[in-house]
Design a protein around this motif. Structure first.
Motif, PDB file in Angstrom:
ATOM      1  N   PHE A   1       0.847  -1.128  -0.369  1.00 13.81           N
ATOM      2  CA  PHE A   1      -0.148  -0.033   0.359  1.00 13.81           C
ATOM      3  C   PHE A   1       0.918   0.747  -0.233  1.00 13.81           C
ATOM      4  CE2 PHE A   1      -3.370  -2.325   0.461  1.00 13.81           C
ATOM      5  CZ  PHE A   1      -5.065  -2.255   0.187  1.00 13.81           C
ATOM      6  N   ALA A   2       1.750   1.439   0.453  1.00 11.62           N
ATOM      7  CA  ALA A   2       3.118   2.199   0.347  1.00 11.62           C
ATOM      8  C   ALA A   2       3.859   2.635  -1.046  1.00 11.62           C
ATOM      9  CB  ALA A   2       3.867   2.298   1.955  1.00 11.62           C
ATOM     10  N   LYS A   3       3.717   1.639  -1.423  1.00 10.57           N
ATOM     11  CA  LYS A   3       4.300   1.952  -2.795  1.00 10.57           C
ATOM     12  C   LYS A   3       2.788   2.885  -3.868  1.00 10.57           C
ATOM     13  CE  LYS A   3       7.468   0.057  -3.446  1.00 10.57           C
ATOM     14  NZ  LYS A   3       9.092  -0.149  -4.587  1.00 10.57           N
ATOM     15  N   VAL A   4       1.858   2.429  -2.649  1.00 12.73           N
ATOM     16  CA  VAL A   4       0.608   3.811  -3.887  1.00 12.73           C
ATOM     17  C   VAL A   4       0.616   4.312  -3.601  1.00 12.73           C
ATOM     18  CG1 VAL A   4      -1.634   3.416  -4.593  1.00 12.73           C
ATOM     19  CG2 VAL A   4      -0.137   1.303  -5.234  1.00 12.73           C
ATOM     20  N   PHE A   5      -0.104   4.800  -2.280  1.00 13.58           N
ATOM     21  CA  PHE A   5      -0.770   5.856  -1.288  1.00 13.58           C
ATOM     22  C   PHE A   5       0.335   6.553   0.017  1.00 13.58           C
ATOM     23  CE2 PHE A   5      -3.591   2.268  -1.390  1.00 13.58           C
ATOM     24  CZ  PHE A   5      -4.621   3.090  -2.440  1.00 13.58           C
ATOM     25  N   HIS A   6       1.733   5.887  -0.134  1.00 12.22           N
ATOM     26  CA  HIS A   6       2.647   6.895   0.267  1.00 12.22           C
ATOM     27  C   HIS A   6       2.571   7.293   1.502  1.00 12.22           C
ATOM     28  CE1 HIS A   6       4.514   6.903  -3.896  1.00 12.22           C
ATOM     29  NE2 HIS A   6       3.734   7.746  -4.055  1.00 12.22           N
ATOM     30  N   GLU A   7       2.800   8.740   2.032  1.00  7.37           N
ATOM     31  CA  GLU A   7       2.122   9.180   3.873  1.00  7.37           C
ATOM     32  C   GLU A   7       1.321   8.817   3.976  1.00  7.37           C
ATOM     33  OE1 GLU A   7       2.951  12.527   1.286  1.00  7.37           O
ATOM     34  OE2 GLU A   7       3.848  10.453   1.364  1.00  7.37           O
ATOM     35  N   ASN A   8       0.140   8.823   3.710  1.00  4.81           N
ATOM     36  CA  ASN A   8      -1.201   9.049   3.613  1.00  4.81           C
ATOM     37  C   ASN A   8      -1.881   7.749   4.648  1.00  4.81           C
ATOM     38  OD1 ASN A   8      -2.024  11.504   2.525  1.00  4.81           O
ATOM     39  ND2 ASN A   8      -2.357  10.533   0.264  1.00  4.81           N
ATOM     40  N   ILE A   9      -0.883   6.530   4.833  1.00 15.13           N
ATOM     41  CA  ILE A   9      -1.334   5.316   5.769  1.00 15.13           C
ATOM     42  C   ILE A   9      -1.008   5.691   7.103  1.00 15.13           C
ATOM     43  CG2 ILE A   9      -1.113   3.111   5.854  1.00 15.13           C
ATOM     44  CD1 ILE A   9      -0.276   3.158   2.962  1.00 15.13           C
ATOM     45  N   ALA A  10      -1.572   5.375   8.097  1.00  9.40           N
ATOM     46  CA  ALA A  10      -0.957   5.068   9.374  1.00  9.40           C
ATOM     47  C   ALA A  10      -1.579   3.187   9.782  1.00  9.40           C
ATOM     48  CB  ALA A  10      -2.440   6.033  10.193  1.00  9.40           C
ATOM     49  N   VAL A  11      -0.618   3.108  10.457  1.00  8.77           N
ATOM     50  CA  VAL A  11      -1.071   1.900  10.928  1.00  8.77           C
ATOM     51  C   VAL A  11      -1.120   1.796  12.439  1.00  8.77           C
ATOM     52  CG1 VAL A  11       0.362  -0.606  10.986  1.00  8.77           C
ATOM     53  CG2 VAL A  11       0.764   0.752   9.418  1.00  8.77           C
ATOM     54  N   LEU A  12      -1.909   0.845  12.451  1.00 14.99           N
ATOM     55  CA  LEU A  12      -3.086   0.370  14.210  1.00 14.99           C
ATOM     56  C   LEU A  12      -2.872  -0.583  14.194  1.00 14.99           C
ATOM     57  CD1 LEU A  12      -5.258   2.890  14.756  1.00 14.99           C
ATOM     58  CD2 LEU A  12      -3.609   3.181  15.427  1.00 14.99           C
ATOM     59  N   HIS A  13      -1.370  -1.869  15.718  1.00 10.25           N
ATOM     60  CA  HIS A  13      -1.819  -2.837  15.854  1.00 10.25           C
ATOM     61  C   HIS A  13      -1.542  -3.238  17.267  1.00 10.25           C
ATOM     62  CE1 HIS A  13       2.771  -3.362  15.040  1.00 10.25           C
ATOM     63  NE2 HIS A  13       2.188  -2.995  13.509  1.00 10.25           N
ATOM     64  N   SER A  14      -0.956  -4.207  17.711  1.00  9.31           N
ATOM     65  CA  SER A  14      -0.826  -4.728  18.876  1.00  9.31           C
ATOM     66  C   SER A  14       0.966  -4.432  19.634  1.00  9.31           C
ATOM     67  CB  SER A  14      -1.870  -6.236  20.013  1.00  9.31           C
ATOM     68  OG  SER A  14      -0.911  -7.542  19.013  1.00  9.31           O
ATOM     69  N   ARG A  15       1.238  -4.650  18.043  1.00  8.33           N
ATOM     70  CA  ARG A  15       3.007  -4.790  19.563  1.00  8.33           C
ATOM     71  C   ARG A  15       3.555  -3.602  18.669  1.00  8.33           C
ATOM     72  NH1 ARG A  15       5.483  -9.165  16.999  1.00  8.33           N
ATOM     73  NH2 ARG A  15       4.246 -11.116  17.992  1.00  8.33           N
ATOM     74  N   MET A  16       2.353  -2.189  18.707  1.00  9.58           N
ATOM     75  CA  MET A  16       2.616  -1.198  18.788  1.00  9.58           C
ATOM     76  C   MET A  16       3.735  -0.270  19.826  1.00  9.58           C
ATOM     77  SD  MET A  16       0.879   0.532  15.836  1.00  9.58           S
ATOM     78  CE  MET A  16       1.274   2.455  15.607  1.00  9.58           C
ATOM     79  N   SER A  17       4.487   0.377  20.192  1.00  4.80           N
ATOM     80  CA  SER A  17       4.306   0.378  21.534  1.00  4.80           C
ATOM     81  C   SER A  17       3.429   1.791  21.680  1.00  4.80           C
ATOM     82  CB  SER A  17       5.982   1.307  21.438  1.00  4.80           C
ATOM     83  OG  SER A  17       6.111   3.243  20.985  1.00  4.80           O
ATOM     84  N   GLU A  18       3.390   2.213  23.238  1.00  6.75           N
ATOM     85  CA  GLU A  18       2.208   3.303  23.514  1.00  6.75           C
ATOM     86  C   GLU A  18       2.267   4.614  22.658  1.00  6.75           C
ATOM     87  OE1 GLU A  18       2.129   4.021  27.705  1.00  6.75           O
ATOM     88  OE2 GLU A  18       1.174   2.340  28.123  1.00  6.75           O
ATOM     89  N   GLY A  19       3.560   4.636  22.803  1.00 10.29           N
ATOM     90  CA  GLY A  19       4.153   5.915  21.642  1.00 10.29           C
ATOM     91  C   GLY A  19       3.920   5.892  20.663  1.00 10.29           C
ATOM     92  N   GLU A  20       3.758   4.657  19.434  1.00  7.99           N
ATOM     93  CA  GLU A  20       3.606   4.648  18.404  1.00  7.99           C
ATOM     94  C   GLU A  20       1.906   4.792  17.984  1.00  7.99           C
ATOM     95  OE1 GLU A  20       8.024   1.544  17.397  1.00  7.99           O
ATOM     96  OE2 GLU A  20       5.522   1.205  18.595  1.00  7.99           O
TER      97      GLU A  20
END
Length: 773
Positions: A359-378
């Motif tokens: 998706f990054a190849k198509v949409f570049h910086e328009n993407i946000a990712v959310l999942h359980s492996r991320m730190s609180e800050g991320e």
């Protein structure tokens, strides 16, 4: 004047709590904001959900602090969380807390400090009477300042320390304070901002650089790099980045600062942006690929629905490798072009590295990712980028259903059949797929449920007209579905043509692929594994006489028990069918397969590079990505994994997939066991032969080759499986024809648990044809 506000608190209580707040010109503007409030001896973070009326019976407490300048929950999100709390039986406050990143709900915490330091003889006396109290004092003696009670308990590893703290507090030895922990906040770093006059005047800049070249080359290098970077990117450059790239030092930075060529400022940084260059798992911009007729038809229906700006739902049923992701990409592009936002849910963290890169190849910086492996800050940074409108597209696991997107036009639930969309613990215990449909309805968005193996409930809804069915029956790019071969392990063991758990047929096919440098995936499912017994002689497996599911083996009590109806029998050592003894407990993991491969290739000239993709090997940050990158590039020959390898992976080099034991899921004590088996086998088989110039092959090892789910998988026939299974469900009174409710009681005291469950059972309706208990 004070405003009375109703607040939902994150506690298991089905009610709102009234507080007072400083009056605002428009009190309704408070709704959706977080507030810090006193609650008994605690301080909690709640969400303002309404304006209340003044009570003459109670004197209301004031809010300690309104935490937000603007609402963090939109009216639509408040409506969604209210529905979810009512439908899934939990409090609104608990649901609202789950909808925010961890760390955005500050709460009160106890901190303690030792004020009286006993000498050694005094400590020895205490130890004789209370060893735990002495151990606690020893830990507190070594601390400088306060320590939280939670941290104290984790250091002691002996459970609660409440009694010990109370005793020491009464002696006056402790200072105990209740404080509020700090909420997660934006992260800042020092950055170089080149003075405007240098950026605007090339002559002045050249003159300064020429002078620095004579006396201070490092300063010249640093300044020229910072200027160039700032001109190109239109923003200051991080000090750490500038020093790293120019191989200079803080001394050079300070020298330029003294000369007033630069200034140092604090800039907010996004913790999700990886400054290290990592190889992408995507090889092309897929939006430039042409769609085939089936993809085009499906896309046209979805785009037409998006244009109408009203809620519609689709079930996109496309075979593995049919290019469903390409349809998603074009649908999202269309939604974004209309000024709308899009949400893509995926079932597992393991699916995200390659999908994000595609998706990054198509949409570049328009993407946000959310999942359980991320730190609180991320998670907080990702949430902020969505909330501020910077990110128009969200990709994430089930909790991403709460992403604070505005003007949502499209919600996609990929692999909609996956059980991991169901949150089991903690509350709220929701199914993200079903919540996606409700969110789409509330926000007038189009919802697409996509799968190569839709859940029976979803296909039943499509057949009944609840969903619009879109079929893609051909693979993309002219690729063919893989050839599937069944190996009867029962026969292989009799012929002694097996090494450990791998048949000679599978091992020989692995050797052929290694000679061609093609990729191999071996699948062994241990997720959700529940122990059962099997006869090694005739393959008999004890089943429940009432429910048609395997009986779970409870080793401690030597019992076989059904987890649906409670039917229990003694676990006999001898097989009831052929009298062979003993019956064997089934199950082995991915590490065992790795050992079997090493054993087979011990005497060979070429030993393959084997990597495992399971919970043990992916616990580290970015471990998924590293393992997949090595496999994609050919550094790894064989990828051995659990469900993580069964879906979402799209590597053209994979031509062989081996299913080591298809029976594990097949005989799981669950009425969905047959469905899960068909889905898993079809999904993992779909990893092979995804390129038109490489034929794929799948070898499935089993002791039960006549199982209907297996036969349907080999035939690549979802319709065959669906028609058989839906009839079985109807006859057995299983979903989607009925609903199952599991009511579970748990606690530390078995007698209390038993009493509670028995009392509850008496409250259930017994004289009604609509409820079976």
């Amino acid at each position: 004047m004070l405003t009375i506000i109703n607040i939902a608190l994150p506690i298991p209580a089905d009610r709102l709590f009234a507080y007072t707040a400083v009056d605002e010109p428009d009190a309704s503007e408070l709704i959706g904001r977080r507030a810090l409030v006193p609650f008994g001896k605690r301080v909690l973070t709640g969400v303002i959900v309404g304006i209340g009326e003044e009570s003459k019976e109670f004197k209301l407490k004031p809010v300690l602090e309104i935490l937000d300048l603007k609402p963090v929950f939109s009216p639509a999100m408040l409506e969604l969380t209210k529905w979810l709390s009512e439908y899934y039986f939990c409090s609104w406050g608990e649901t609202l807390k789950a909808a925010l990143p961890a760390g955005m709900s500050p709460k009160s915490i106890l901190k303690v400090q030792l004020m009286n330091f006993p000498d050694e003889s005094e400590l020895n006396k205490i130890e004789k009477k209370s060893p735990k109290r002495a151990a606690l004092i020893n830990i507190l003696k070594e601390q400088e300042g306060y320590i939280t009670v939670n941290h104290l308990e984790s250091l002691l590893k002996t459970g609660s320390v409440a009694y010990q703290l109370d005793a020491l507090d009464q002696l006056g030895w402790l200072k105990i304070e209740r404080m509020t922990d700090k909420p997660v906040a934006p992260k800042y770093q020092k950055a170089i901002n080149v003075k405007t006059e240098l950026l605007e005047s090339q002559e002045k800049l050249k003159e300064i650089l020429d002078e620095l070249d004579k006396k201070a080359v490092r300063q010249s290098l640093l300044l020229s790099y910072a200027c160039l970077k700032q001109m190109n990117e239109k923003k200051p450059i991080l000090v750490s980045e500038a020093i790293s790239h120019t191989k200079t030092s803080h001394q050079a930075v300070n020298a330029l600062l003294e000369k007033r060529y630069i200034e140092i400022i604090d800039v907010e940084i996004d913790r999700n942006i990886d400054t290290k260059l990592t190889e992408s798992l995507a090889t092309r911009d897929e939006s430039k690929l042409e769609l085939n007729d089936e993809q085009n038809y499906a896309l046209e229906q979805i785009l037409s629905a998006i244009d109408k700006k009203e809620f519609q739902n689709f079930l996109l049923h496309g075979v593995t490798g049919s290019g469903k992701t390409l349809v998603y990409i074009h649908a999202i592009l269309h939604a974004i072009s209309l000024g709308k936002t899009a949400l893509l849910l995926v079932p597992e963290i393991s699916l995200t590295p390659q999908l994000i890169d595609r998706f990054a190849k198509v949409f570049h910086e328009n993407i946000a990712v959310l999942h359980s492996r991320m730190s609180e800050g991320e998670r907080y940074d990702a949430w902020r980028s969505i909330n501020t409108g910077k990110a128009k597209i969200v990709i994430g696991a089930r909790s991403a259903i709460f992403a604070p997107l505005k003007n949502t036009g499209l919600i996609i639930v990929d692999e909609e059949h996956e059980p991991s969309y169901k949150q089991e613990d903690p509350v709220p215990r929701y199914n993200a797929r079903d919540v996606a449909l409700i969110r789409g309805k509330i926000e007038n968005a189009v919802v697409v449920l996509g799968s190569a193996t839709p859940s029976l409930e979803s296909m039943y809804n499509a057949h009944n007209g609840k969903y619009r069915l879109l079929d893609i029956k051909q693979r993309a790019d002219g690729a063919l579905l893989p050839k599937i071969e069944i190996v009867n392990i029962f026969d292989s063991k009799k012929k002694k043509s097996i090494v450990g758990n791998l048949s000679i047929e599978l091992l020989q096919e692995i050797e052929k692929r290694l000679e061609k440098n093609e990729g191999i995936i071996l699948f062994q499912n241990r997720r959700g594994f529940s122990s059962y017994l099997e006869c090694p002689e005739c393959a008999y497996i004890p089943m429940c006489k009432n429910c048609e599911v395997t009986l779970t083996y409870h080793k401690a009590k030597e019992q076989l028990r059904c987890h649906y109806c409670g039917y229990t029998i003694h676990a006999s050592l001898a097989c009831p069918s052929c009298s062979h003894s003993p019956m064997l407990e089934v199950g082995f993991g991915t590490q065992r397969i790795e050992d079997d491969l090493n054993e087979w290739f011990k005497g060979h000239d070429r030993k393959p590079v084997v990597a495992r993709l399971d919970l043990d090997t992916t616990s580290g940050k970015d471990a998924h990505r590293k393992i997949l990158q090595d496999f994609a590039s050919g550094k790894t020959d064989i990828l051995v994994g659990t469900q993580m390898v069964a879906k979402g992976l799209d590597f053209e080099r994979v031509t062989l997939v081996g299913v080591v034991n298809a029976d594990l899921q097949m005989f799981h004590p669950d009425f969905r066991a047959s469905e899960r088996t068909y889905q898993l086998l079809t999904q993992v088989a779909g990893r092979a032969g995804r390129s038109s110039d490489k034929t794929g092959e799948v070898i499935i090892q089993t002791k039960h080759p006549d199982n209907p789910a297996l036969i349907a998988s080999v035939s690549h026939s979802y319709d065959m499986f669906y028609s058989d299974e839906i009839q079985n469900r109807k006859e057995a009174l299983y979903p989607p024809f009925v609903r199952f409710v599991l009511i579970e009681f748990s606690g530390k005291d078995i007698n209390k648990v038993n009493r509670s469950s028995e009392n509850f059972a008496k409250l259930l309706p017994s004289k009604t044809p609509y409820v079976i208990v």
